[in-house]
Design a protein around this motif. Structure first.
Motif, PDB file in Angstrom:
ATOM      1  N   TYR A 168     -40.855  23.855  47.269  1.00 42.85           N
ATOM      2  CA  TYR A 168     -39.878  22.803  47.284  1.00 42.85           C
ATOM      3  C   TYR A 168     -38.663  23.407  46.756  1.00 42.85           C
ATOM      4  CZ  TYR A 168     -36.386  19.081  46.047  1.00 42.85           C
ATOM      5  OH  TYR A 168     -35.983  18.572  45.142  1.00 42.85           O
ATOM      6  N   PRO A 169     -37.495  23.607  47.011  1.00 43.73           N
ATOM      7  CA  PRO A 169     -36.622  24.737  47.060  1.00 43.73           C
ATOM      8  C   PRO A 169     -35.501  23.695  45.328  1.00 43.73           C
ATOM      9  CG  PRO A 169     -35.690  23.288  48.545  1.00 43.73           C
ATOM     10  CD  PRO A 169     -36.868  23.167  48.664  1.00 43.73           C
ATOM     11  N   PHE A 170     -35.881  23.229  44.917  1.00 39.91           N
ATOM     12  CA  PHE A 170     -34.795  22.765  44.228  1.00 39.91           C
ATOM     13  C   PHE A 170     -35.455  22.800  43.086  1.00 39.91           C
ATOM     14  CE2 PHE A 170     -32.979  21.191  47.914  1.00 39.91           C
ATOM     15  CZ  PHE A 170     -31.167  22.011  48.374  1.00 39.91           C
ATOM     16  N   SER A 171     -34.644  22.452  41.858  1.00 37.53           N
ATOM     17  CA  SER A 171     -35.399  22.832  40.330  1.00 37.53           C
ATOM     18  C   SER A 171     -35.095  20.828  39.772  1.00 37.53           C
ATOM     19  CB  SER A 171     -34.853  23.288  39.322  1.00 37.53           C
ATOM     20  OG  SER A 171     -32.899  22.906  39.500  1.00 37.53           O
ATOM     21  N   ALA A 172     -35.296  19.905  41.191  1.00 40.97           N
ATOM     22  CA  ALA A 172     -34.782  18.614  39.926  1.00 40.97           C
ATOM     23  C   ALA A 172     -35.198  17.925  41.331  1.00 40.97           C
ATOM     24  CB  ALA A 172     -33.648  18.667  39.825  1.00 40.97           C
ATOM     25  N   ALA A 173     -35.491  16.737  40.861  1.00 43.95           N
ATOM     26  CA  ALA A 173     -35.983  16.171  42.156  1.00 43.95           C
ATOM     27  C   ALA A 173     -35.531  14.202  41.799  1.00 43.95           C
ATOM     28  CB  ALA A 173     -37.137  15.920  43.148  1.00 43.95           C
ATOM     29  N   GLY A 174     -35.378  13.302  42.582  1.00 44.29           N
ATOM     30  CA  GLY A 174     -35.515  11.815  42.571  1.00 44.29           C
ATOM     31  C   GLY A 174     -34.723  11.196  43.533  1.00 44.29           C
ATOM     32  N   ALA A 175     -34.323   9.996  43.098  1.00 44.95           N
ATOM     33  CA  ALA A 175     -33.937   9.365  44.596  1.00 44.95           C
ATOM     34  C   ALA A 175     -32.877   7.866  43.563  1.00 44.95           C
ATOM     35  CB  ALA A 175     -34.546   8.269  45.095  1.00 44.95           C
ATOM     36  N   VAL A 176     -31.347   7.052  43.666  1.00 44.51           N
ATOM     37  CA  VAL A 176     -30.645   6.489  43.363  1.00 44.51           C
ATOM     38  C   VAL A 176     -30.809   5.130  44.435  1.00 44.51           C
ATOM     39  CG1 VAL A 176     -28.839   6.155  42.654  1.00 44.51           C
ATOM     40  CG2 VAL A 176     -29.686   8.515  42.060  1.00 44.51           C
ATOM     41  N   VAL A 177     -31.302   3.612  44.344  1.00 40.36           N
ATOM     42  CA  VAL A 177     -31.038   2.526  44.642  1.00 40.36           C
ATOM     43  C   VAL A 177     -29.716   1.692  44.325  1.00 40.36           C
ATOM     44  CG1 VAL A 177     -32.403   0.972  45.670  1.00 40.36           C
ATOM     45  CG2 VAL A 177     -33.383   2.732  45.213  1.00 40.36           C
ATOM     46  N   THR A 178     -29.313   1.696  45.009  1.00 38.61           N
ATOM     47  CA  THR A 178     -28.140   0.384  44.614  1.00 38.61           C
ATOM     48  C   THR A 178     -28.337  -1.057  45.568  1.00 38.61           C
ATOM     49  OG1 THR A 178     -26.869   0.711  47.127  1.00 38.61           O
ATOM     50  CG2 THR A 178     -26.511   2.632  44.500  1.00 38.61           C
ATOM     51  N   GLU A 179     -27.848  -1.654  45.353  1.00 39.14           N
ATOM     52  CA  GLU A 179     -27.085  -2.906  45.916  1.00 39.14           C
ATOM     53  C   GLU A 179     -27.357  -2.796  47.670  1.00 39.14           C
ATOM     54  OE1 GLU A 179     -26.972  -6.818  44.014  1.00 39.14           O
ATOM     55  OE2 GLU A 179     -26.088  -6.106  42.528  1.00 39.14           O
ATOM     56  N   ASP A 180     -27.045  -3.688  47.611  1.00 36.23           N
ATOM     57  CA  ASP A 180     -26.446  -3.482  49.578  1.00 36.23           C
ATOM     58  C   ASP A 180     -25.229  -3.881  49.497  1.00 36.23           C
ATOM     59  OD1 ASP A 180     -28.809  -2.056  50.888  1.00 36.23           O
ATOM     60  OD2 ASP A 180     -29.037  -5.000  51.694  1.00 36.23           O
ATOM     61  N   GLY A 181     -23.982  -3.684  50.210  1.00 37.47           N
ATOM     62  CA  GLY A 181     -22.807  -3.725  50.014  1.00 37.47           C
ATOM     63  C   GLY A 181     -21.581  -2.513  50.045  1.00 37.47           C
ATOM     64  N   THR A 182     -22.348  -1.787  49.057  1.00 34.00           N
ATOM     65  CA  THR A 182     -21.556  -0.287  47.708  1.00 34.00           C
ATOM     66  C   THR A 182     -21.729   0.368  49.123  1.00 34.00           C
ATOM     67  OG1 THR A 182     -21.658  -1.452  46.480  1.00 34.00           O
ATOM     68  CG2 THR A 182     -20.824   1.083  46.440  1.00 34.00           C
ATOM     69  N   LEU A 183     -22.746   1.020  50.045  1.00 39.84           N
ATOM     70  CA  LEU A 183     -23.356   2.085  51.137  1.00 39.84           C
ATOM     71  C   LEU A 183     -23.820   1.811  51.630  1.00 39.84           C
ATOM     72  CD1 LEU A 183     -22.923   5.238  51.034  1.00 39.84           C
ATOM     73  CD2 LEU A 183     -25.347   5.372  50.057  1.00 39.84           C
ATOM     74  N   THR A 223     -28.648  13.549  49.666  1.00 40.29           N
ATOM     75  CA  THR A 223     -27.863  14.016  48.432  1.00 40.29           C
ATOM     76  C   THR A 223     -28.144  14.455  47.515  1.00 40.29           C
ATOM     77  OG1 THR A 223     -27.502  11.432  47.286  1.00 40.29           O
ATOM     78  CG2 THR A 223     -25.090  12.441  48.479  1.00 40.29           C
ATOM     79  N   GLN A 224     -28.103  16.405  47.053  1.00 40.91           N
ATOM     80  CA  GLN A 224     -29.219  16.834  46.744  1.00 40.91           C
ATOM     81  C   GLN A 224     -29.826  16.574  45.708  1.00 40.91           C
ATOM     82  OE1 GLN A 224     -27.816  21.177  48.060  1.00 40.91           O
ATOM     83  NE2 GLN A 224     -28.826  21.831  46.107  1.00 40.91           N
ATOM     84  N   THR A 225     -31.148  16.914  45.442  1.00 39.04           N
ATOM     85  CA  THR A 225     -32.267  16.313  44.754  1.00 39.04           C
ATOM     86  C   THR A 225     -31.986  15.262  44.325  1.00 39.04           C
ATOM     87  OG1 THR A 225     -30.396  16.938  42.758  1.00 39.04           O
ATOM     88  CG2 THR A 225     -31.589  18.922  43.773  1.00 39.04           C
ATOM     89  N   ARG A 226     -31.122  14.561  45.065  1.00 39.58           N
ATOM     90  CA  ARG A 226     -30.997  13.281  44.649  1.00 39.58           C
ATOM     91  C   ARG A 226     -30.199  11.951  45.272  1.00 39.58           C
ATOM     92  NH1 ARG A 226     -30.230  14.317  39.689  1.00 39.58           N
ATOM     93  NH2 ARG A 226     -32.578  14.194  39.311  1.00 39.58           N
ATOM     94  N   PRO A 227     -30.989  11.949  47.071  1.00 36.83           N
ATOM     95  CA  PRO A 227     -30.529  10.824  47.367  1.00 36.83           C
ATOM     96  C   PRO A 227     -30.549  10.137  47.480  1.00 36.83           C
ATOM     97  CG  PRO A 227     -33.119  11.484  47.900  1.00 36.83           C
ATOM     98  CD  PRO A 227     -32.710  12.685  46.768  1.00 36.83           C
ATOM     99  N   VAL A 228     -29.446   9.083  48.020  1.00 40.19           N
ATOM    100  CA  VAL A 228     -29.306   7.605  47.695  1.00 40.19           C
ATOM    101  C   VAL A 228     -29.285   6.549  48.196  1.00 40.19           C
ATOM    102  CG1 VAL A 228     -26.338   8.126  48.238  1.00 40.19           C
ATOM    103  CG2 VAL A 228     -27.140   6.338  46.229  1.00 40.19           C
ATOM    104  N   PHE A 229     -29.575   5.470  48.386  1.00 41.33           N
ATOM    105  CA  PHE A 229     -30.365   4.435  49.439  1.00 41.33           C
ATOM    106  C   PHE A 229     -29.408   3.383  49.057  1.00 41.33           C
ATOM    107  CE2 PHE A 229     -33.657   7.741  49.249  1.00 41.33           C
ATOM    108  CZ  PHE A 229     -34.167   8.069  49.923  1.00 41.33           C
ATOM    109  N   PRO A 230     -28.916   2.582  49.905  1.00 43.86           N
ATOM    110  CA  PRO A 230     -28.959   0.816  49.923  1.00 43.86           C
ATOM    111  C   PRO A 230     -30.350   0.198  49.871  1.00 43.86           C
ATOM    112  CG  PRO A 230     -28.645   1.305  52.036  1.00 43.86           C
ATOM    113  CD  PRO A 230     -28.637   3.031  51.631  1.00 43.86           C
ATOM    114  N   ALA A 231     -30.657  -0.292  48.804  1.00 41.67           N
ATOM    115  CA  ALA A 231     -31.960  -1.213  48.848  1.00 41.67           C
ATOM    116  C   ALA A 231     -32.465  -1.515  50.182  1.00 41.67           C
ATOM    117  CB  ALA A 231     -31.603  -2.322  48.113  1.00 41.67           C
ATOM    118  N   SER A 232     -32.092  -1.826  51.360  1.00 37.54           N
ATOM    119  CA  SER A 232     -32.490  -2.442  52.771  1.00 37.54           C
ATOM    120  C   SER A 232     -32.955  -1.475  53.169  1.00 37.54           C
ATOM    121  CB  SER A 232     -31.338  -2.565  53.727  1.00 37.54           C
ATOM    122  OG  SER A 232     -30.114  -2.127  53.815  1.00 37.54           O
TER     123      SER A 232
END
Length: 470
Positions: free
Chosen positions: A287-302, A308-317
């Protein structure tokens, strides 16, 4: 070293004095060597975004200090950019959309600046010599904008009805919230400081290194990304979130966050990220990075998931195992090995799509050949070759993803599973934290395979139309 101005001290009168003044205005005087620097290029001539990025320097580090007011939408920022000059510079450009610039400094000294569209030109008092490291500081403020891309999707500083923010930047939206060299070929380390009202959460890439309460009650968090990152992969999320923490691969901290409305239903899958990373590390290498994770938002904004590096972002759907496997695979393919130009995007999306097929094959019992045949049958995947989208509007179209994955499957069938596995691991190792082009990949695959693969590339990577047989 910076070039210092030399002054003429001889006393002249009449015509001699006039000639001396003219010589100084022209950049020289008796005994002076003159100005050597020239402005850096305003754009890197990318095939789809010729004005994106800038020439004459290489950014090493961004230190961004951002204060955001959710009630008004106002962002106050200071960007300190450490770079190395790749030519003698009399001026240089930064990409910045919308926001008003208050001041610019170079190595602590005030610098002139002016705007022309999305180009901010900074002119230091003294030219910067080739090879010299310099520090440019820009203060700016305003209400950041969102950008509508050629394909109709939105990026930039995406604000929801409650004042919360998801900032995403593929391909050019990061210029809406900080000035920089916004082409993927100029990667840098980042430290991002976010100041928001108490009770509001703020996340970015990498590891959170500090959290403090300011005298006025606001809260500041600082996020550190030591590995090189393309600016389109930088992100900010501001709002109310529920978080989870874990450890992956023995030492990698995993931080996930979800807006309260979707936190409960996404918690189980967020908890699987360490296991998914371990599976991918077995196929793709360390794995190439020193951190990992994810962010989940409500649908509508994104409207889409993004790597996005180390912390990909997802709409809930969009937060499902297939999409999660895709975005996590991007940490190797696209984030660590980044495209040389936007024409090379299939190297991001084809590999990440094939990672979906591998996941289904290994853990769902669906052979990758089945996924290949399904993709082969879909007419939309044959609109153009994956290595040559006709316009910027086609960059994120099906051929880049699905036909890109088909290229990789045909490579696998041609060279065999053992050699293909070596390519899967060796490619992100050879270009770790660097940039690579389609030509780099085809040359590398042929090197590992030990044979010419022009026939494969001509049909599957560059060919027009669908072949008669898969």
């Amino acid at each position: 070293m910076k070039r210092r101005h030399r002054h003429c001290h001889r006393t002249r009168t009449g015509a001699a004095a006039l000639l001396a003044v003219l010589a100084v205005l022209a950049g020289g005087c008796a005994g002076a060597t003159g100005v050597r620097g020239a402005p850096g290029a305003a754009g890197l001539r990318d095939p789809y975004f010729p004005k994106l990025g800038n020439g004459g320097y290489d950014v090493r580090h961004y230190a961004l200090s951002l204060a955001y007011d959710p009630d008004t939408g106002r962002l106050d920022g200071t960007a300190e950019i450490t770079a190395r000059a790749t030519q003698d510079l009399s001026a240089f450009n930064l990409d910045l959309s919308g926001l008003a610039v208050g001041a610019a400094r170079v190595d602590g000294a005030p610098a002139a600046h002016n705007r022309a569209g999305n180009e901010l030109t900074v002119r230091p008092r003294e030219e910067i010599r080739k090879g010299a490291e310099f520090r440019a500081t820009v203060t700016y403020a305003g209400v950041p904008e969102r950008i509508t891309d050629a394909d109709g999707s939105e990026e930039g500083w995406l604000r929801d009805a409650d004042g919360g923010v998801v900032a995403v930047g593929e391909p050019a939206g990061s210029a809406t919230w900080f000035p920089g060299n916004h082409h993927p070929s100029d990667k840098a380390a980042y430290d991002i400081s976010l100041t928001v009202p108490a009770g509001t959460d703020a996340f970015s890439n990498g590891v959170r290194t500090e959290r403090r309460t300011e005298p006025d009650g606001r809260v500041t968090t600082v996020w550190h990304t030591p590995e090189p990152m393309a600016s389109y992969l930088a992100t900010v999320m501001i709002g109310r979130y529920e978080t989870g923490t874990a450890t992956a691969l023995g030492t990698v901290p995993v931080l996930t966050a979800a807006e309260p409305e979707v936190a409960a239903r996404t918690a189980a899958l967020r908890a699987e990220i360490p296991e998914l990373l371990a599976r991918q590390e077995r196929r793709f290498g360390p794995y190439p990075f020193s951190a990992a994770g994810a962010v989940v938002t409500e649908d509508g904004t994104l409207g889409y998931a993004l790597e996005t590096q180390t912390r990909p972002v997802f709409p809930a759907s969009s937060f499902d195992r297939t999409t999660l496997a895709h975005e996590l695979a991007h940490q190797w393919f696209g984030n660590s090995v980044s495209p040389a130009t936007w024409r090379d995007l299939w190297l991001n999306e084809g590999f990440a799509t094939y990672a979906e097929w591998l996941y289904a094959e290994e853990y769902g019992g669906v052979p990758a050949r089945t996924a290949f045949e399904r993709a082969f049958a879909q007419e939309a995947n044959w609109a153009f070759p994956p290595a040559a989208p006709p316009t910027a509007a086609n960059l994120f179209a099906p051929p880049v993803y699905q036909r890109g994955a088909m290229v990789l499957h045909k490579l696998r069938e041609t060279v065999g599973d053992g050699t293909f596995d070596s390519i899967l691991r060796g490619w992100p190792e050879k270009y770790r934290h660097a940039n690579a082009s389609t030509a780099d990949f085809t040359a590398y695959a042929e090197e590992i395979a030990g044979k010419d693969l022009d026939g494969l590339w001509d049909v599957w990577l560059y060919g027009d139309g669908r072949p008669e047989r898969p």
